[in-house]
Motif scaffolding. Sequence first.
Motif, short mmCIF file in Angstrom:
data_model
loop_
_atom_site.label_atom_id
_atom_site.label_comp_id
_atom_site.label_asym_id
_atom_site.label_seq_id
_atom_site.Cartn_x
_atom_site.Cartn_y
_atom_site.Cartn_z
N ASP A 131 0.81 -1.22 0.00
CA ASP A 131 0.00 0.00 0.00
C ASP A 131 0.84 1.27 0.00
OD1 ASP A 131 -2.35 -1.49 0.03
OD2 ASP A 131 -2.36 -1.61 2.23
N ARG A 132 2.15 1.12 0.19
CA ARG A 132 3.02 2.29 0.16
C ARG A 132 3.30 2.71 -1.28
NH1 ARG A 132 8.42 1.41 3.30
NH2 ARG A 132 8.76 3.37 2.22
N PRO A 133 3.70 3.98 -1.48
CA PRO A 133 4.10 4.40 -2.83
C PRO A 133 5.27 3.56 -3.35
CG PRO A 133 3.81 6.30 -1.40
CD PRO A 133 3.74 5.09 -0.51
N ALA A 134 5.40 3.50 -4.65
CA ALA A 134 6.48 2.72 -5.27
C ALA A 134 7.84 3.20 -4.76
CB ALA A 134 6.40 2.85 -6.78
N SER A 135 8.77 2.26 -4.64
CA SER A 135 10.12 2.60 -4.21
C SER A 135 11.12 1.79 -5.02
CB SER A 135 10.31 2.33 -2.71
OG SER A 135 10.11 0.96 -2.42
N SER A 136 12.38 2.23 -5.01
CA SER A 136 13.41 1.56 -5.79
C SER A 136 14.71 1.52 -5.02
CB SER A 136 13.61 2.26 -7.14
OG SER A 136 13.96 3.62 -6.95
N ILE A 137 15.48 0.46 -5.27
CA ILE A 137 16.78 0.26 -4.62
C ILE A 137 17.81 0.00 -5.71
CG2 ILE A 137 18.07 -1.07 -2.92
CD1 ILE A 137 15.24 -2.22 -2.09
N GLN A 138 18.85 0.80 -5.73
CA GLN A 138 19.95 0.56 -6.65
C GLN A 138 20.97 -0.37 -5.98
OE1 GLN A 138 22.48 3.34 -9.64
NE2 GLN A 138 22.50 4.01 -7.53
N ILE A 139 21.36 -1.42 -6.70
CA ILE A 139 22.33 -2.37 -6.19
C ILE A 139 23.61 -2.23 -6.99
CG2 ILE A 139 22.85 -4.79 -5.75
CD1 ILE A 139 20.51 -3.89 -4.11
N ARG A 140 24.71 -1.99 -6.29
CA ARG A 140 26.02 -1.92 -6.93
C ARG A 140 26.86 -3.08 -6.43
NH1 ARG A 140 27.07 4.54 -5.87
NH2 ARG A 140 25.77 5.35 -7.58
N ALA A 141 27.00 -4.09 -7.28
CA ALA A 141 27.81 -5.27 -6.95
C ALA A 141 28.43 -5.77 -8.24
CB ALA A 141 26.94 -6.35 -6.32
N GLY A 142 29.72 -5.93 -8.24
CA GLY A 142 30.36 -6.39 -9.46
C GLY A 142 30.49 -5.29 -10.49
N ASP A 143 30.28 -5.66 -11.75
CA ASP A 143 30.62 -4.77 -12.87
C ASP A 143 29.51 -3.84 -13.29
OD1 ASP A 143 29.08 -6.93 -13.83
OD2 ASP A 143 29.73 -6.49 -15.87
N GLN A 144 28.29 -4.04 -12.80
CA GLN A 144 27.18 -3.23 -13.28
C GLN A 144 26.16 -3.02 -12.17
OE1 GLN A 144 25.36 -7.18 -15.44
NE2 GLN A 144 24.90 -5.24 -16.41
N ALA A 165 17.04 6.61 -7.25
CA ALA A 165 16.57 5.49 -6.42
C ALA A 165 16.45 5.94 -4.97
CB ALA A 165 17.52 4.31 -6.54
N ASP A 166 15.51 5.33 -4.25
CA ASP A 166 15.30 5.69 -2.85
C ASP A 166 16.46 5.25 -1.96
OD1 ASP A 166 12.35 6.70 -2.77
OD2 ASP A 166 12.28 4.88 -3.97
N ALA A 167 17.15 4.19 -2.36
CA ALA A 167 18.28 3.70 -1.58
C ALA A 167 19.30 3.09 -2.53
CB ALA A 167 17.83 2.66 -0.56
N THR A 168 20.54 3.05 -2.09
CA THR A 168 21.60 2.39 -2.84
C THR A 168 22.34 1.44 -1.91
OG1 THR A 168 21.90 4.25 -4.36
CG2 THR A 168 23.73 2.71 -4.16
N VAL A 169 22.51 0.21 -2.36
CA VAL A 169 23.23 -0.82 -1.61
C VAL A 169 24.49 -1.16 -2.39
CG1 VAL A 169 23.16 -3.18 -0.72
CG2 VAL A 169 21.11 -1.74 -0.60
#
Length: 225
Positions: A131-144, A165-169
């Motif tokens: 029910d929450r607004p859409a969210s996004s997480i950027q993942i940085r692992a490896g080459d891309q 993105a809302d968060a970056t890991v």
Amino acid sequence: MRSYGQYCSVARALDVVGDRWTLLIVRELLSRGPCRYTDLRSGLPGIATNLLADRLRELEAAGLVEREDAPPPIAATLFRLTDRGAGLEPVIDALGRWGVPLMRDHRPEDAFRGHWLRLPVRMFLADHEPDRPASSIQIRAGDQSVVIDADAGRVSMRLGADPDADATVTGPPPRVLALLSGGLGLAEAEERGLRVTGSREAVLRVLPRAGTAANDSAPAERAAS
């Protein structure tokens, strides 16, 4: 194409997809969609170009892969799965689940591509707050980089970076996989060097919850040590 010469559906299936690299080509086309030959090579580190060409010809002959022209202005031939080829997705998923315990030991020489995270994303993540607004997480692992989206109860992954993105890991692939699969909680993953910027709530929204089947099959924490 060699044959086992057995009147058995498993043997007949392996006649078609049992050669080395064949199912990994299918994995690439499932993960990335239609691909140029060079894209396939980049996603299959270690394959010889002549062997890739041979495997693609065999898959075309078996009716699992077909060629199409890329839309303008790109002048390139793309390889895509036919409906019959796309029918191998449950097979790839089952192999992925079966192989999860084998991820406990990370070999430093192993190659990694960010888009390979699509399978664990599909296996382990869920939108626990639809029910929450859409969210996004950027993942940085490896080459891309890849981006995980949560929207209205659905979790999906797309290739590329997203500065909004809302968060970056950020972290090494074994630690990212341990987090996404539930082998490590967010706080423990951060203690082990995983870096999270932005909204922690966006990350927690999709991670496996304690006591779920995902945690039972997740790679052991040794994979993230």
